[in-house]
Structures are given as structure tokens and as C-alpha cells.
Design a protein around this motif. Sequence first.
Motif, PDB file in Angstrom:
ATOM      1  N   GLY A  34       0.783  -1.220   0.000  1.00  0.00           N
ATOM      2  CA  GLY A  34       0.000   0.000   0.000  1.00  0.00           C
ATOM      3  C   GLY A  34       0.812   1.264   0.000  1.00  0.00           C
ATOM      4  O   GLY A  34       0.535   2.183   0.774  1.00  0.00           O
ATOM      5  N   GLY A  35       1.857   1.369  -0.824  1.00  0.00           N
ATOM      6  CA  GLY A  35       2.581   2.610  -0.974  1.00  0.00           C
ATOM      7  C   GLY A  35       1.695   3.675  -1.603  1.00  0.00           C
ATOM      8  O   GLY A  35       0.620   3.391  -2.135  1.00  0.00           O
ATOM      9  N   TYR A  36       2.166   4.924  -1.561  1.00  0.00           N
ATOM     10  CA  TYR A  36       1.354   6.033  -2.061  1.00  0.00           C
ATOM     11  C   TYR A  36       0.979   5.833  -3.531  1.00  0.00           C
ATOM     12  O   TYR A  36      -0.156   6.116  -3.938  1.00  0.00           O
ATOM     13  CB  TYR A  36       2.116   7.349  -1.870  1.00  0.00           C
ATOM     14  CG  TYR A  36       1.359   8.556  -2.352  1.00  0.00           C
ATOM     15  CD1 TYR A  36       0.180   8.967  -1.735  1.00  0.00           C
ATOM     16  CD2 TYR A  36       1.830   9.290  -3.440  1.00  0.00           C
ATOM     17  CE1 TYR A  36      -0.517  10.076  -2.181  1.00  0.00           C
ATOM     18  CE2 TYR A  36       1.147  10.401  -3.894  1.00  0.00           C
ATOM     19  CZ  TYR A  36      -0.028  10.795  -3.259  1.00  0.00           C
ATOM     20  OH  TYR A  36      -0.716  11.904  -3.720  1.00  0.00           O
ATOM     21  N   GLU A  37       1.898   5.334  -4.329  1.00  0.00           N
ATOM     22  CA  GLU A  37       1.590   5.116  -5.742  1.00  0.00           C
ATOM     23  C   GLU A  37       0.458   4.105  -5.910  1.00  0.00           C
ATOM     24  O   GLU A  37      -0.444   4.282  -6.738  1.00  0.00           O
ATOM     25  CB  GLU A  37       2.838   4.620  -6.490  1.00  0.00           C
ATOM     26  CG  GLU A  37       3.982   5.609  -6.536  1.00  0.00           C
ATOM     27  CD  GLU A  37       4.887   5.489  -5.316  1.00  0.00           C
ATOM     28  OE1 GLU A  37       4.504   4.789  -4.340  1.00  0.00           O
ATOM     29  OE2 GLU A  37       5.967   6.117  -5.320  1.00  0.00           O
ATOM     30  N   GLN A  93       2.263  10.323 -13.231  1.00  0.00           N
ATOM     31  CA  GLN A  93       3.465  10.061 -12.459  1.00  0.00           C
ATOM     32  C   GLN A  93       3.183  10.488 -11.028  1.00  0.00           C
ATOM     33  O   GLN A  93       2.782  11.626 -10.770  1.00  0.00           O
ATOM     34  CB  GLN A  93       4.663  10.827 -13.017  1.00  0.00           C
ATOM     35  CG  GLN A  93       5.992  10.264 -12.569  1.00  0.00           C
ATOM     36  CD  GLN A  93       6.199   8.817 -13.030  1.00  0.00           C
ATOM     37  OE1 GLN A  93       5.810   8.455 -14.139  1.00  0.00           O
ATOM     38  NE2 GLN A  93       6.800   7.986 -12.183  1.00  0.00           N
ATOM     39  N   VAL A  94       3.323   9.559 -10.093  1.00  0.00           N
ATOM     40  CA  VAL A  94       2.937   9.795  -8.708  1.00  0.00           C
ATOM     41  C   VAL A  94       4.188  10.055  -7.867  1.00  0.00           C
ATOM     42  O   VAL A  94       5.124   9.251  -7.862  1.00  0.00           O
ATOM     43  CB  VAL A  94       2.156   8.584  -8.148  1.00  0.00           C
ATOM     44  CG1 VAL A  94       1.730   8.851  -6.711  1.00  0.00           C
ATOM     45  CG2 VAL A  94       0.938   8.290  -9.017  1.00  0.00           C
ATOM     46  N   LEU A 144       1.049  15.012 -12.947  1.00  0.00           N
ATOM     47  CA  LEU A 144       1.912  14.857 -11.785  1.00  0.00           C
ATOM     48  C   LEU A 144       1.005  14.846 -10.561  1.00  0.00           C
ATOM     49  O   LEU A 144       0.368  15.847 -10.231  1.00  0.00           O
ATOM     50  CB  LEU A 144       2.926  15.999 -11.691  1.00  0.00           C
ATOM     51  CG  LEU A 144       3.781  16.052 -10.410  1.00  0.00           C
ATOM     52  CD1 LEU A 144       4.540  14.745 -10.193  1.00  0.00           C
ATOM     53  CD2 LEU A 144       4.737  17.241 -10.445  1.00  0.00           C
ATOM     54  N   ALA A 145       0.909  13.695  -9.910  1.00  0.00           N
ATOM     55  CA  ALA A 145       0.049  13.537  -8.733  1.00  0.00           C
ATOM     56  C   ALA A 145       0.898  13.553  -7.474  1.00  0.00           C
ATOM     57  O   ALA A 145       1.909  12.852  -7.378  1.00  0.00           O
ATOM     58  CB  ALA A 145      -0.739  12.234  -8.822  1.00  0.00           C
ATOM     59  N   THR A 146       0.462  14.348  -6.505  1.00  0.00           N
ATOM     60  CA  THR A 146       1.169  14.412  -5.233  1.00  0.00           C
ATOM     61  C   THR A 146       0.168  14.760  -4.139  1.00  0.00           C
ATOM     62  O   THR A 146      -1.018  14.970  -4.394  1.00  0.00           O
ATOM     63  CB  THR A 146       2.317  15.434  -5.281  1.00  0.00           C
ATOM     64  OG1 THR A 146       3.113  15.317  -4.098  1.00  0.00           O
ATOM     65  CG2 THR A 146       1.779  16.855  -5.425  1.00  0.00           C
ATOM     66  N   ARG A 147       0.635  14.858  -2.898  1.00  0.00           N
ATOM     67  CA  ARG A 147      -0.253  15.119  -1.779  1.00  0.00           C
ATOM     68  C   ARG A 147      -0.608  16.605  -1.701  1.00  0.00           C
ATOM     69  O   ARG A 147       0.106  17.465  -2.215  1.00  0.00           O
ATOM     70  CB  ARG A 147       0.414  14.663  -0.490  1.00  0.00           C
ATOM     71  CG  ARG A 147       0.578  13.145  -0.403  1.00  0.00           C
ATOM     72  CD  ARG A 147       1.515  12.724   0.717  1.00  0.00           C
ATOM     73  NE  ARG A 147       1.197  13.354   1.982  1.00  0.00           N
ATOM     74  CZ  ARG A 147       0.220  12.963   2.797  1.00  0.00           C
ATOM     75  NH1 ARG A 147      -0.530  11.912   2.464  1.00  0.00           N
ATOM     76  NH2 ARG A 147       0.006  13.587   3.938  1.00  0.00           N
ATOM     77  N   SER A 148      -1.717  16.880  -1.024  1.00  0.00           N
ATOM     78  CA  SER A 148      -2.168  18.272  -0.908  1.00  0.00           C
ATOM     79  C   SER A 148      -1.285  19.087   0.026  1.00  0.00           C
ATOM     80  O   SER A 148      -1.448  20.310   0.138  1.00  0.00           O
ATOM     81  CB  SER A 148      -3.611  18.317  -0.407  1.00  0.00           C
ATOM     82  OG  SER A 148      -3.694  17.805   0.921  1.00  0.00           O
TER      83      SER A 148
END
Length: 687
Positions: A34-37, A93-94, A144-148
Motif C-alpha cells: 500500500g505505498g502512495y503510488e 506520475q505519482v 503529476l500527482a502528489t499530496r495536498s
Amino acid sequence: MYKTTAELPFGTKSGTKMASRNGSAGGRAEAAGGGYETLAAAWYCVRILLGRLAHPLFDLPANTRLLTLRSQSGEDVDDVNSRTSDDGVVLVQVKRTVGLTTGETSPLAKALDQFVRQQKAASEHLSDAVLRRSLDPVRDRLVLATRSTAPAKIKGALTRLLRGLRDQPDKALLSDIALNEEEREVAGVVETHIRRSWLAAYGSTPTSPAIGVLLRLIHLQFIDVEPGERDRLSAMDDLRSQILMDPDQADAAFSHLVAHCARLRSDQSGADASTLLSTLAQAGVSLQAAPDYRADIAALRAWTARRLATAARFTCLIEGNPASVIERAAWSSTVEASRGGSVLLVGEPGAGKTGVAYRLAESEMAAGRDVIFIPVDMMTVDGLAALRAELGISHDFGEVLANWPGAQHGLLIVDALDAARGTETQTVLRVTIEDVLRQAGGGWSVVASVRSYDLRQGAEWARLFRGRPPAPDHADPGFPNVRHILVARLTEPELAQITAFSPPLKGLYDVASAPLRGLLRNIFNLRLLAELVEDGIVTSELADITTQAELLDTYWTHRIRRSDGNHDRRELAVRTVVDQMLASKSLQAIRVDVLAQADPAAIVDLEQLDILRAEDEHGQNEDTLLFSHHILFDYAVARLVFRRGRDPANLVDRLVQEPALALMLRPSLSLAFSEAWSEGQSGRPRF
């Protein structure tokens, strides 16, 4: 039930390993991968499951849906690759953390480098994700996906700059639209990274317009999918309201999707809505129909219910007498075979294949199995679009079945393939059955009935149902490599069952001549005789019958040519129906067209006499006329069109004028020739 393998994005195969059957196991599986990706990929899986209910992402065109997902695809941008309903791609791309850093190995620099290389691969047709074209800013996205929790310069300034550039087509660079020092700093860092990567990838410095083309493809996504976070909770709410039967399974369902995405990353494989639903179903998650397919599933269920409303006509020897069901020796083998895979029901005309097919549909539905029943004599379709319209569905038939909810195998029953007398309908049925077997994988079994002759002549059916006969005691030795059940002629034990519901019929059978007894081992012939017995016609005339032509002639005489002064009207009405069917090359006639040429009272009379039956797609018995059995159509043509072989010149002339009729009317030709042969036994002057 859903397909277990699929033609999935970018030429990959579905990940089909079975997920755990309980929430805690799903949680353990999530913990392992369950990594962020992977969590982000699971969020995208929920969007795929929602279909049209999910608002399009990243300013994609209205009604755009995500169809498939692949992880670790081998593309330059490969954390999440999704194909869309507009034949576009969303390549994600996460990065769990991204900052505005100048280092060449920073997450931002790496992501921009991957975007440069992905665009280059697509433009040079080296990408499996984007086949034979460059990336299109209308339908394709680099994300590009990342955290808020990303810094304000990323979450605020870079987001504004990218959106502003898309809104100003006359500008090429972020630096062209930067309004303050912060935005100029952000633009400078991003454009420096792109120029460096471009030089490394292409061996030349990019022009400003070339950089602008790339920048207009790039979108940022801020997604929080770890336990208890906003986007994960929102995805679970969507699962509760739209996907799951039991809302309490939302947490377990998301965990199973996470575990599945971890396997996809490990296997470098992909999934679509059907395989995702299959994973959840196999894990013990109770599912609703996928939102995009609910209306189609309801339409097919309603279609089947209307068709089966008349099942007693085919399952009972004597209509109106529910006790007159003959238990066929092959029945238990048929049920078992249908639960073990796809199978053909074969036999001679009138052997009782349709009765077995209807009974199978009813019994399997009663056992809780999903069943779709399609009687071919109700179908006149010349293409897949016409089939969708006939069934009242908007997606292709195989696609609907692939997205049908449920864990157990469904059953598609197609009765009387040989009733498709037109080549167009035959092609549609073959393509549809092949599509179901391919798309639905192990999720659906197909049971289809066909005359032995047509199977012998049709190599395609033998190919689609290739396999060993599942019940050697009920197999035709002529089809050793076709998975089939032979619906054979009635045996003496089967015929002995008549005593319980029609002693007069059994008495007539017991004293019949050997030729008549042989005829009555065909259940269609037995039914004709049963109807005459029910009419009170038990005479020596019946006992003297020796051929099917004589039986049909006797039936015709007592049902249509009986002495009430209206026999000519009835025959003219039958001829009108036959002519309409020949003109349309189908076993249906449009009632209003027939009534324009025939006596309405005669049509009603023929319906009451069970020569004709009326049905329509809505089950209201108004629009369409059919013969109560295909053999009656064949005999009507032999008698009224081919004149029982007594006018060979007319017969030959008709076939010369319309050679395509030879395929449709082969059974009628056989009946006409048989009768002519029988009448001319001494010398056979017409041969």
C-alpha cells in the motif's frame, strides 16, 4: 460474474489472482503493497468503476470516462496509465512529495524529465500507450500527482501558471504569463528542468513553442489517499452509494483494490471495470451492477422475462396441461453440462431441443442463476447495431455480459440457431456468441440449440463449441470434437410417461404400426398427434399414418382445411404470412402488413388453432406473427409455394429467380421432394 481475462490497455493481460475474502485480509494485503503510488492507483480504479457517474478529470471533454488502468507499464510515465472513452490516455506520475527544487534528481525534475521522454516516444510512435500518434492536448493528459501538503509554490503558483497557459493560446511559456516574483521563480525552475531534459533526450535545445506544447499537456493533481484522508474517504463514499450492495464493505473493498493494484504493479499488468469487479466479487464483496451498464442489464432481464412467459408452450407436450412434461433422458446431463461450460444442444428437427432450452432457462433461473434467453425466431437483425436496438441495450452485448454483477457463472441460452434463415442474422449471432465467449471469459456459459444438419454444414459453430462431448451416453458420434448434448428421439421409457397425462394418446401409440411408432419418437410429431387426439380425432385414419408428410397433411386437413367453409381463407392467410417471411428472409411477419392482404378473422382463427403465434418485443402479442414451430413454416412453404413437389417447373423457376432462398428453404425442399417421392413410388414419374 465478470470476465477474468481481457484485452486490456496497451496490450497487457488482466491481473486475475483471487483477492482475499474478508476485510482484515484485504487490509493485510494493502499493508504489504500500500505505498502512495498504489493507493493512488486504487483511487483511479474507483473512477473506472463509476463510469459516467464520475466527472471528467483534468478538463477532459464532457462524458469522457476512464476505461482501463495499468501500472508499471514500461512507459516513461508509468505509475498509472489509463485509457479513456475518447481513445485518449491519462498518464500519471505519482510523487508523494514534490518541491520547487533545482536539483537534477529532485522529484520535480524527474517527473518533468519523464514527461519530456513520454512526449518524444509518442511523437516517434515508440509508445505502446499512445499508438501511432503524438500526444493530443484535447484528449491526452500528463499528470503529476502528489499530496495536498505540497508547497504553495507547487500547489498554488505552478497550478495557476499551467492553467493560465492553457487559457492563453497565444503564449508559449510559463514565464510569458508570470505576474509576480514567485510565479517568475516557479516558471524559471520548471522551464530550466524541461530544457535540460529536452537537450538530453533530443540532442538539441527546444524552441519556446515546443516547450509550450508540452506544458499544455501537463496537469497537477493533489490527492490524499492514505487511511482516513479526504480522497480515500470520498472514494469509499462512492463505493458505498454506487458500487456495493452492502455499504459496510466499503473499507474492505478499497483495501482489496489496493491489494489488486499492488499485484498489477508487480506483474506490470492492467485491469478494466470488469476485471476490477471480478476481483471484488471473488473477494466476497457484494456488488451492484456497474452504473454504466445498469439500464442494459435491466433491459436484458426484461427481455428474458417476456420470452419465458410463453415457456409452457414449449416445455409441455399438451399446451394448457402442465402435467404433460416428458422427462428427457438427457436432462440431468444437460444441466450439468451447462454448469461446466458452453455446450450445443443438437438433434433432428422436432427432437425437442427448444423444449429443453426453455426448461433449462426456467430451472436455472429458479436456482438463482443469471440467465439471458434469446429465441432466434424472434430476431431479424442485420448488424450489431440492430441487435442492440432489438434487445434495448446501448452497449455491445458481450460488453454488457462482461460487466454483469455476481460471483457465479451466468447462462446465455440461444435457441434455434437454424431459425436464422438470413445470412446477416447468422453472422450477427456467430459474432455475438464469439464475443461473449471472449469478453465474458469464464463468467458466462453459452448453451445454443441447432439442428444436426446445420452443425454438420456450419464449421463455425463446431469451432466455437470445440471440445469433447460431456456426456458420452448423450452424444452424436458424428461430432466427436464438439462439446454437445444430443437431444435424441424419444425412448420407450420416455414415451411410457404419456400414460400419466393422456391415456388415449398412449393407447393410440401402443396399437400404431411400426412406421407410425417410429414417427412418434420425434416429439414434434408426437405433439401434432397429441393435439389431434385432444381435438377428439382418434380414428383409424391416424393409425394408418406412416410418414411425416402424411402426419402433417392430416394435421393440416383437420386444423386448416376442416369443413366449416373458411378453409380457403385460412390457406390464403397462411400463404400471405409465408410470402412476407420469404420477402424478409426471416421467420417473422409483420402483422399489420399481413392484415393488409389477408382476412383478419382467418389470422385470428390460425392463432387460436396454434398454427400461428403472435409476439412482439414488448410481450404484448401484437406486432409479429410466427409459426408455432419452424417445421410448420417448412411444411407451409412445401405445400403452398412448392405445391408439394407437384409442379417442379414452378419450384425450379422460383429458386432460379431467388437462389438465396435455397439456404432458407432447404427443409421445405426436403419435405416437398419427400412427398413427391412417396406419391410416385411406382415408377416415380417426376424423378
